[in-house]
Design a protein around this motif. Structure first.
Motif: not given
Length: 94
Positions: A68-94
């Motif tokens: 469960g702890i490993a899944l929680a850490k993986a969820g945190i990492v995936l959430g951070a990657v999703v936000l970073a990818l969203y920021a990159v795509l948002l700035t690439a559109r501008s």
């Protein structure tokens, strides 16, 4: 979510709650790659953090709780990657 914060404050730990939050965090992080990135990314980070808070201290963990702890850490990492990818795509559109 409030149960995880209460468990951290009072010292009572619920492995089922931690595992459920960890799975939810991983699911939100994975789903965030496809839809609602701005909502699911922070939700994955928050629920992963709450799952880590509601887990027991290191010496008292069982095998399922470590997973469960490993899944929680993986969820945190995936959430951070999703936000970073969203920021990159948002700035690439501008």
């Amino acid at each position: 979510m409030y149960a995880a914060m209460r468990a951290h404050r009072t010292g009572t730990h619920s492995p089922a709650l931690a595992q459920g939050l960890a799975v939810f965090s991983l699911g939100c992080g994975a789903l965030g790659f496809f839809v609602l990135s701005l909502l699911l990314g922070p939700l994955a980070i928050l629920t992963g953090y709450l799952a880590l808070l509601s887990a027991r201290p290191f010496g008292a963990r069982g095998r399922g709780e470590r997973r469960g702890i490993a899944l929680a850490k993986a969820g945190i990492v995936l959430g951070a990657v999703v936000l970073a990818l969203y920021a990159v795509l948002l700035t690439a559109r501008s």
